[in-house]
Motif scaffolding. Structure first.
Motif, PDB file in Angstrom:
ATOM      1  N   PRO A 109     -28.522  33.551 104.794  1.00 12.15           N
ATOM      2  CA  PRO A 109     -28.702  34.818 104.058  1.00 12.15           C
ATOM      3  C   PRO A 109     -27.379  35.570 103.888  1.00 12.15           C
ATOM      4  N   ASP A 110     -26.479  34.975 103.105  1.00 12.56           N
ATOM      5  CA  ASP A 110     -25.107  35.492 102.977  1.00 12.56           C
ATOM      6  C   ASP A 110     -24.849  36.215 101.662  1.00 12.56           C
ATOM      7  N   LEU A 111     -25.869  36.315 100.817  1.00  7.52           N
ATOM      8  CA  LEU A 111     -25.633  36.962  99.521  1.00  7.52           C
ATOM      9  C   LEU A 111     -26.146  38.398  99.566  1.00  7.52           C
ATOM     10  N   HIS A 112     -25.566  39.245  98.723  1.00  5.42           N
ATOM     11  CA  HIS A 112     -25.890  40.676  98.832  1.00  5.42           C
ATOM     12  C   HIS A 112     -26.161  41.397  97.522  1.00  5.42           C
ATOM     13  N   SER A 113     -26.188  40.662  96.410  1.00  6.24           N
ATOM     14  CA  SER A 113     -26.460  41.346  95.133  1.00  6.24           C
ATOM     15  C   SER A 113     -26.967  40.344  94.089  1.00  6.24           C
ATOM     16  N   GLY A 114     -27.513  40.886  93.026  1.00  7.75           N
ATOM     17  CA  GLY A 114     -27.953  40.043  91.925  1.00  7.75           C
ATOM     18  C   GLY A 114     -26.787  39.250  91.355  1.00  7.75           C
ATOM     19  N   GLU A 115     -25.675  39.911  91.199  1.00  4.18           N
ATOM     20  CA  GLU A 115     -24.472  39.286  90.656  1.00  4.18           C
ATOM     21  C   GLU A 115     -24.050  38.070  91.489  1.00  4.18           C
ATOM     22  N   GLU A 116     -24.126  38.210  92.817  1.00  2.00           N
ATOM     23  CA  GLU A 116     -23.760  37.072  93.674  1.00  2.00           C
ATOM     24  C   GLU A 116     -24.751  35.923  93.538  1.00  2.00           C
ATOM     25  N   VAL A 117     -26.016  36.256  93.359  1.00  4.50           N
ATOM     26  CA  VAL A 117     -27.037  35.220  93.163  1.00  4.50           C
ATOM     27  C   VAL A 117     -26.729  34.435  91.893  1.00  4.50           C
ATOM     28  N   ARG A 118     -26.405  35.168  90.837  1.00  5.58           N
ATOM     29  CA  ARG A 118     -26.083  34.511  89.564  1.00  5.58           C
ATOM     30  C   ARG A 118     -24.854  33.615  89.711  1.00  5.58           C
ATOM     31  N   LYS A 119     -23.817  34.169  90.324  1.00  2.00           N
ATOM     32  CA  LYS A 119     -22.576  33.413  90.523  1.00  2.00           C
ATOM     33  C   LYS A 119     -22.826  32.121  91.309  1.00  2.00           C
ATOM     34  N   PHE A 120     -23.571  32.274  92.398  1.00  2.00           N
ATOM     35  CA  PHE A 120     -23.833  31.113  93.251  1.00  2.00           C
ATOM     36  C   PHE A 120     -24.598  30.050  92.467  1.00  2.00           C
ATOM     37  N   GLY A 121     -25.657  30.489  91.791  1.00  6.40           N
ATOM     38  CA  GLY A 121     -26.497  29.548  91.050  1.00  6.40           C
ATOM     39  C   GLY A 121     -25.704  28.836  89.964  1.00  6.40           C
TER      40      GLY A 121
END
Ligand code: ADP
Ligand code: MG
Length: 492
Positions: free
Chosen positions: A154-166
């Motif tokens: 559980p290392d992500l903290h925002s929608g933007e990070e989710v998008r980037k990771f995906g």
């Protein structure tokens, strides 16, 4: 904000293999006819035995290597037992205790996201429900298709990070040829687990966001959920554990299912498949299949070509485009072989590369989008890198105007012909010849006394008008810069 969003992802991707995970039925996500790629094994007939697909195992290990995971020495499959009509065996063959890959990482914007595990499992069939509720149909083409599952910490903290990771993971899967990872086609699926907590406190109750078919939507859903959960907590209420979907139209998440109890899947080792010693699979051979990853390529392009960040982002979106760009550059570097035109001075090298990059990511992209494909479909481009480089060389030397260049590229795109052939055939060569243009300029001056007079009285805008007339007279072939200079001379 008072609360810190905590997010972990579970991502599934269909592996690009010829056959399914445990039988030799075709793995084809484009198949439109239901129940054609099936056999007794993937439809769960009694008495059949699975055989593991080596290609799928190797591709999963390859991803593990790309993410710097620890590759298990010994691993095995397990049965995850549950009943659902799309699961003909009554269990899914998956991995639980001994995932193939563990403890990796993926960097987004210089931030490290830990990957907990990557394992292999099989996909389910698909159900189609009659809108009137009278019956349901099932298609088993997808049943048994190899699937990899990746779980992050559980290392992500925002929608933007989710998008980037995906999106980064999607690019890696494609660069390595592991999966086509098209979310619209369901080849890649994301589940977002998220909760809020006050900093320093333990993890809060998590909500799962599911059935979201793009990372952009996933980011929007996460941002919405952060607001919703914040309000719940601010009101002194509790977040309930549930699964929520994303309504694109309302721009809201909505409850799909509340989890009463954790399901017991009664996992146990699959008795019909032997355990795997990964050493026997030739790990070095698998490692040799690693290619330059998107992040490495971005770094190298930045150093080597000195292009703006945005251009590099686009050029590295897919491997084919970057490969193509580099072939064009190497053709330009071999100028003497490429063109009879004068070789540009050393200090213009960068300018030339920029010109090539620009035409690729704007003009060529436009043609691809018009055809309905886009930059992913570079494989089908008829223009050879050599012809593209020659095209750039001719633009550099102003042999074609910018509008001429567009017409030329369009024709190259459609026919795959050599630029020199097309320039000749379509009469696209730009006229920079002073004598030829002086003739046209004199005619324009003679025919248009009013703007000429205006210009002489000091109305400088009239010159632009006269340039336009020269362009018209030469059927758009005049070099506008030269035309302007000649007009100025004739008028003085
Ligand atoms: P489950 O078994 O319910 O699927 P896991 O512990 O396997 O849950 O975790 C699944 C994903 O959810 C992981 O990515 C993990 O990092 C994340 N996760 C687990 N608990 C939380 C939480 N409270 N808040 C946010 N993410 C969480
Ligand atoms: Mg889960």
């Amino acid at each position: 904000m008072n609360y810190e969003p905590v997010i972990g992802l579970e991502i599934h991707a269909q592996l690009k293999t010829k056959t399914k995970m445990f039988c030799d039925s075709k793995n084809d996500s484009d198949e439109k006819h239901p129940n054609v790629n099936i056999c007794p094994i993937c439809t769960g007939q009694p008495g059949t035995l699975p055989v593991a697909n080596l290609e799928a195992i190797k591709k999963t290990i390859l991803l593990g290597m790309a993410l710097d995971c620890r590759i298990a020495e010994h691993t095995f499959f397990e049965r995850k037992n549950y009943f659902y009509p799309d699961l003909p065996k009554g269990y899914q063959i998956s991995q639980y205790q001994a995932p193939l890959c563990e403890r990796g990482e993926l960097n987004i914007k210089g931030k490290k996201i830990r990957v907990r595990r990557v394992h292999i499992e099989e996909d389910t069939g698909r159900l189609f429900h009659d809108p009137k509720g009278k019956y349901s149909l099932i298609d088993f083409n997808r049943a048994g298709v190899p699937l990899l599952e990746l779980v992050t910490e559980p290392d992500l903290h925002s929608g933007e990070e989710v998008r980037k990771f995906g999106e980064e993971l999607q690019m890696i899967l494609r660069y390595l040829g592991i999966s086509d990872a098209d979310m619209q086609k369901g080849q890649m699926r994301v589940e977002v687990n998220m909760s809020l907590r006050k900093s320093g406190e333990k993890l809060g109750t998590k909500v799962e966001l599911k059935n979201i078919n793009s990372f952009r939507y996933a980011a929007q859903a996460v941002d919405y959920e952060i607001k919703r959960q914040t309000e719940v907590l601010e009101d002194g209420k509790k977040v309930i554990q549930e699964t929520r979907g994303w309504d694109e139209v309302k721009q809201k998440t909505f409850s799909q299912r509340t989890k009463e109890e954790a399901q017991d899947y009664r996992y146990f080792p699959e008795p019909d498949l032997p355990p795997i010693n990964t050493k026997d699979l030739g790990l070095e051979g698998i490692r040799a299949m690693l290619v330059e990853l998107p992040s490495q390529r971005r770094e190298r392009f930045k150093k080597l070509y000195n292009l703006p960040e945005h251009d590099i982002e686009v050029l590295t979106l897919n491997k084919q485009l970057g490969d193509y760009f580099e072939k064009v550059v190497s053709e330009l570097n071999a100028w003497d072989k490429l063109s009879h035109l004068k070789k540009p001075p050393k200090e213009h090298e960068e300018k030339l590369i920029k010109l090539a990059a620009n035409y690729l990511i704007t003009e060529l992209a436009k043609l691809l989008y018009e055809r309905g494909t886009g930059l992913e479909e570079m494989d089908y481009i008829k223009i050879t890198p050599e012809n593209f480089a020659e095209f750039i060389a001719r633009i550099y030397h102003q042999e074609v105007s910018s509008s001429g260049a567009q017409a030329l590229l369009k024709e190259m795109f459609e026919t795959g012909e050599d630029p020199s052939v097309i320039i000749e055939k379509k009469d696209l060569a730009q006229v920079s010849d002073a004598e030829e243009l002086a003739q046209a300029a004199q005619e324009v001056i003679a025919e248009n006394p009013k703007p000429v007079e205006d210009y002489r009285k000091g109305k400088k805008e009239s010159l632009q008008f006269l340039v336009g007339l020269v362009m018209k007279k030469t059927k758009g072939k005049a070099n506008p810069q030269v035309a302007r200079e000649i007009l100025e001379k004739e008028l003085s």
